[in-house]
Design a protein around this motif. Structure first.
Motif, PDB file in Angstrom:
ATOM      1  N   THR A 154     -17.902  -5.772  13.081  1.00 18.49           N
ATOM      2  CA  THR A 154     -17.289  -4.531  13.202  1.00 18.49           C
ATOM      3  C   THR A 154     -16.532  -4.323  14.277  1.00 18.49           C
ATOM      4  N   ILE A 155     -15.259  -2.236  14.026  1.00 17.10           N
ATOM      5  CA  ILE A 155     -14.264  -2.282  14.683  1.00 17.10           C
ATOM      6  C   ILE A 155     -15.058  -1.219  15.982  1.00 17.10           C
ATOM      7  N   ILE A 156     -14.840  -1.704  17.332  1.00 13.99           N
ATOM      8  CA  ILE A 156     -15.041  -0.873  18.039  1.00 13.99           C
ATOM      9  C   ILE A 156     -13.609  -0.539  18.806  1.00 13.99           C
ATOM     10  N   PHE A 157     -13.264   0.857  17.961  1.00 14.15           N
ATOM     11  CA  PHE A 157     -12.008   1.656  18.747  1.00 14.15           C
ATOM     12  C   PHE A 157     -12.130   1.306  20.128  1.00 14.15           C
ATOM     13  N   PRO A 158     -13.393   2.114  20.451  1.00 15.51           N
ATOM     14  CA  PRO A 158     -12.974   2.694  22.009  1.00 15.51           C
ATOM     15  C   PRO A 158     -12.770   1.664  22.971  1.00 15.51           C
ATOM     16  N   PHE A 159     -13.024   0.702  22.802  1.00 14.58           N
ATOM     17  CA  PHE A 159     -12.552  -0.550  23.318  1.00 14.58           C
ATOM     18  C   PHE A 159     -11.558  -0.834  23.138  1.00 14.58           C
TER      19      PHE A 159
ATOM     20  N   TRP B  63     -17.659  -1.439   4.941  1.00 14.40           N
ATOM     21  CA  TRP B  63     -16.056  -1.438   4.643  1.00 14.40           C
ATOM     22  C   TRP B  63     -15.399  -0.427   5.764  1.00 14.40           C
ATOM     23  N   HIS B  64     -13.899  -0.600   6.157  1.00 14.56           N
ATOM     24  CA  HIS B  64     -13.136   0.073   6.732  1.00 14.56           C
ATOM     25  C   HIS B  64     -12.359   1.364   6.211  1.00 14.56           C
ATOM     26  N   ASN B  65     -12.185   2.511   7.518  1.00 17.17           N
ATOM     27  CA  ASN B  65     -11.362   3.240   6.706  1.00 17.17           C
ATOM     28  C   ASN B  65     -10.192   3.216   6.605  1.00 17.17           C
ATOM     29  N   PRO B  66      -9.083   3.039   5.667  1.00 19.58           N
ATOM     30  CA  PRO B  66      -7.612   2.029   6.076  1.00 19.58           C
ATOM     31  C   PRO B  66      -7.212   3.155   6.896  1.00 19.58           C
TER      32      PRO B  66
ATOM     33  N   VAL C 169       0.313  -2.690   3.069  1.00 23.18           N
ATOM     34  CA  VAL C 169      -1.032  -2.412   1.598  1.00 23.18           C
ATOM     35  C   VAL C 169      -2.391  -2.829   2.175  1.00 23.18           C
ATOM     36  N   TRP C 170      -2.669  -2.003   2.429  1.00 24.76           N
ATOM     37  CA  TRP C 170      -4.699  -1.984   2.737  1.00 24.76           C
ATOM     38  C   TRP C 170      -4.438  -1.879   1.216  1.00 24.76           C
ATOM     39  N   SER C 171      -6.356  -3.201   0.664  1.00 27.84           N
ATOM     40  CA  SER C 171      -6.697  -3.157  -0.682  1.00 27.84           C
ATOM     41  C   SER C 171      -7.667  -3.552   0.159  1.00 27.84           C
ATOM     42  N   PHE C 172      -8.683  -3.843  -1.382  1.00 31.26           N
ATOM     43  CA  PHE C 172      -9.916  -4.004  -1.589  1.00 31.26           C
ATOM     44  C   PHE C 172     -10.091  -6.108  -1.768  1.00 31.26           C
TER      45      PHE C 172
ATOM     46  N   GLY D 202      -0.124  -8.196   3.315  1.00 33.24           N
ATOM     47  CA  GLY D 202      -1.830  -7.629   2.406  1.00 33.24           C
ATOM     48  C   GLY D 202      -2.756  -7.163   3.779  1.00 33.24           C
ATOM     49  N   LEU D 203      -3.327  -5.973   3.530  1.00 32.71           N
ATOM     50  CA  LEU D 203      -4.501  -6.237   4.466  1.00 32.71           C
ATOM     51  C   LEU D 203      -4.691  -5.564   3.503  1.00 32.71           C
ATOM     52  N   ASN D 204      -6.489  -5.784   4.347  1.00 35.41           N
ATOM     53  CA  ASN D 204      -8.002  -6.465   3.639  1.00 35.41           C
ATOM     54  C   ASN D 204      -8.891  -4.984   4.210  1.00 35.41           C
ATOM     55  N   TYR D 205      -8.901  -3.983   3.665  1.00 37.82           N
ATOM     56  CA  TYR D 205     -10.103  -2.930   4.549  1.00 37.82           C
ATOM     57  C   TYR D 205     -11.626  -2.752   5.070  1.00 37.82           C
ATOM     58  N   GLU D 206     -11.850  -4.473   3.518  1.00 36.53           N
ATOM     59  CA  GLU D 206     -12.798  -4.880   4.254  1.00 36.53           C
ATOM     60  C   GLU D 206     -12.896  -5.182   6.125  1.00 36.53           C
ATOM     61  N   ARG D 207     -12.578  -6.487   6.241  1.00 36.45           N
ATOM     62  CA  ARG D 207     -12.218  -6.810   7.661  1.00 36.45           C
ATOM     63  C   ARG D 207     -11.927  -5.366   8.415  1.00 36.45           C
ATOM     64  N   GLU D 208     -12.065  -5.761   9.697  1.00 32.28           N
ATOM     65  CA  GLU D 208     -11.556  -5.189  11.095  1.00 32.28           C
ATOM     66  C   GLU D 208     -10.187  -5.515  11.269  1.00 32.28           C
ATOM     67  N   MET D 209     -10.118  -4.496  12.515  1.00 33.86           N
ATOM     68  CA  MET D 209      -8.247  -5.043  12.058  1.00 33.86           C
ATOM     69  C   MET D 209      -7.752  -6.081  12.945  1.00 33.86           C
ATOM     70  N   SER D 210      -9.164  -6.551  14.003  1.00 36.57           N
ATOM     71  CA  SER D 210      -8.209  -8.030  14.786  1.00 36.57           C
ATOM     72  C   SER D 210      -7.614  -9.204  13.257  1.00 36.57           C
ATOM     73  N   LEU D 211      -8.863  -8.649  12.643  1.00 33.92           N
ATOM     74  CA  LEU D 211      -8.007 -10.203  11.120  1.00 33.92           C
ATOM     75  C   LEU D 211      -6.602  -9.439  10.404  1.00 33.92           C
ATOM     76  N   ALA D 212      -6.001  -8.564  10.814  1.00 35.18           N
ATOM     77  CA  ALA D 212      -4.927  -7.783  10.368  1.00 35.18           C
ATOM     78  C   ALA D 212      -4.256  -8.028  11.235  1.00 35.18           C
ATOM     79  N   LEU D 213      -4.560  -7.862  13.075  1.00 36.99           N
ATOM     80  CA  LEU D 213      -3.525  -8.697  13.804  1.00 36.99           C
ATOM     81  C   LEU D 213      -3.158 -10.184  13.596  1.00 36.99           C
ATOM     82  N   GLU D 214      -4.405 -10.928  12.947  1.00 37.71           N
ATOM     83  CA  GLU D 214      -4.583 -12.261  13.049  1.00 37.71           C
ATOM     84  C   GLU D 214      -3.219 -12.527  11.395  1.00 37.71           C
ATOM     85  N   SER D 215      -3.420 -12.182  10.831  1.00 36.70           N
ATOM     86  CA  SER D 215      -2.418 -12.579   9.191  1.00 36.70           C
ATOM     87  C   SER D 215      -0.904 -11.735   9.888  1.00 36.70           C
TER      88      SER D 215
END
Length: 367
Positions: free
Chosen positions: A6-11, A75-78, A170-173, A209-222
């Motif tokens: 879950t993405i919790i942008f307010p936090f 999934w999340h809004n890219p 790139v945000w993809s599936f 290569g970033l996956n909008y199935e996953r939350e933003m923290s996974l993009a930071l991990e990449s």
């Protein structure tokens, strides 16, 4: 990967603004204040979003229609991920970098192939395959991404060499077939994947290569694995069991490598981590994390005790905590010959190496 989807942008703002280093370690340090921060490096990003409208679904896009078989999360809004990713990287770098999104391309084109085939999947085929129960074709045959066709189609090498862009996101599936990060261009090296061969890029082009199935923290991990690859290249080694550790090995030292002598950790293992993705471990260990605020003027101190509460016991919290400790200071570390700003190597490796050599030459002339 983490099970928290879950993405919790307010936090997010809480993570960015709270406790970058915590209380200073006990004992005497070599310097009384940090070095000046390095000048801000502007990084121009072209973003490609592969999230087309799905016919017959009320103008909804891919991320709004599909879910991963076996899971109920959406999934999340890219578009939102893209902005949060940019803002987070800018914040945790202490101003060392400023990512600027200079162009966004929303496209129906895909550069994904089913393994063993030569044809790129059309939008209609991607939708059809995502509708298969349990994604049988994707999971049984696998996919790959045609980086050469992708780079050529958008003219990315030309844009990079003209200085119009520095990198591409790139945000993809899921199953688009991309690596988390890769290099193209002259002198490209391992960037958590083999480099793309056969392009016309004269300078290094980074493609995330970033996956909008996953939350933003996974993009930071990449992004973190990208940092790891670059810093291993800078120091020529990454062996946390080495007797004489280089500064990168010291930075990533964890408790299990050196009991009582941990520092920050790596992207998968916090300083107190005992297994991959161990971000919620409440084990209390000693850390020398605070000395990195005074890089390169660090000294052997008693350190302090931490557990996962240091990074709110979350994936996102740890990613932000880890990045905030990366050296981001001006000048050259005369002891190891590398820049005090590690972010420079990550966002523009060739330019960083040129600056490193200039500073070394200047130092020699002053002697």
């Amino acid at each position: 990967m983490t099970n928290n989807r879950t993405i919790i942008f307010p936090f997010l703002l809480i993570f960015l603004l709270s406790g970058p280093f915590g209380a200073m370690a006990q004992g005497t340090r070599k310097t009384t204040k940090p070095l000046p921060a390095a000048g801000t490096i502007k990084v121009k990003v072209l973003v490609v979003i592969q999230d087309p409208v799905v016919p017959g679904e009320g103008n909804k896009r891919l991320h709004e229609v599909f879910k991963t078989p076996g899971y109920s999360f959406s999934w999340h809004n890219p578009e939102e991920l893209m902005k949060a990713y940019r803002d987070t990287l800018n914040s945790v770098s202490h101003g060392a970098v400023k990512y600027e999104i200079v162009k966004v391309i929303n496209d129906d084109l895909f550069f994904t192939k089913i393994r063993g085939t030569d044809s790129l999947l059309r939008k209609e085929q991607v939708i059809s395959l995502l509708r298969e129960p349990q994604w049988q074709t994707f999971r049984s045959k696998g996919t790959s991404f045609d980086y050469n066709a992708f780079i050529q189609h958008y003219g990315l090498c030309e844009m990079r060499d003209k200085g119009e862009i520095n990198e591409v996101w790139v945000w993809s599936f899921p199953y688009c077939g991309m690596w988390e990060s890769t290099f193209a261009g002259k002198g490209a090296f391992w960037l958590n994947s083999e480099p793309v061969e056969g392009t016309t890029c004269k300078d290094l082009l980074t493609v995330m290569g970033l996956n909008y199935e996953r939350e933003m923290s996974l993009a930071l991990e990449s992004y973190g694995h990208r940092v790891e690859s670059v810093m291993k290249q800078v120091y020529g080694r990454w062996d946390n069991k080495a007797a004489g550790k280089n500064n990168w090995e010291l930075f990533t030292t964890i408790e299990s490598h050196n009991p009582g002598g941990g520092h920050i950790g790596n992207i998968h293992f916090p300083v107190n981590g005992e297994s991959d993705y161990d971000y919620k471990n409440k084990k209390v260990v000693n850390t020398f994390a605070d000395v990195w605020k005074y890089y390169p003027g660090m000294s052997a101190e008693a350190g302090r005790q931490v557990d996962c509460a240091e990074w709110q016991c979350s994936h996102l919290g740890y990613m932000c905590w880890w990045y905030r400790h990366l050296p981001h200071f001006a000048g050259l570390n005369k002891l190891d010959g590398h820049l005090n700003n590690w972010w420079h190597y990550v966002v523009d490796y060739n330019a960083a190496v040129r600056l490193e050599n200039q500073l070394k030459t200047s130092h020699v002339k002053r002697k």
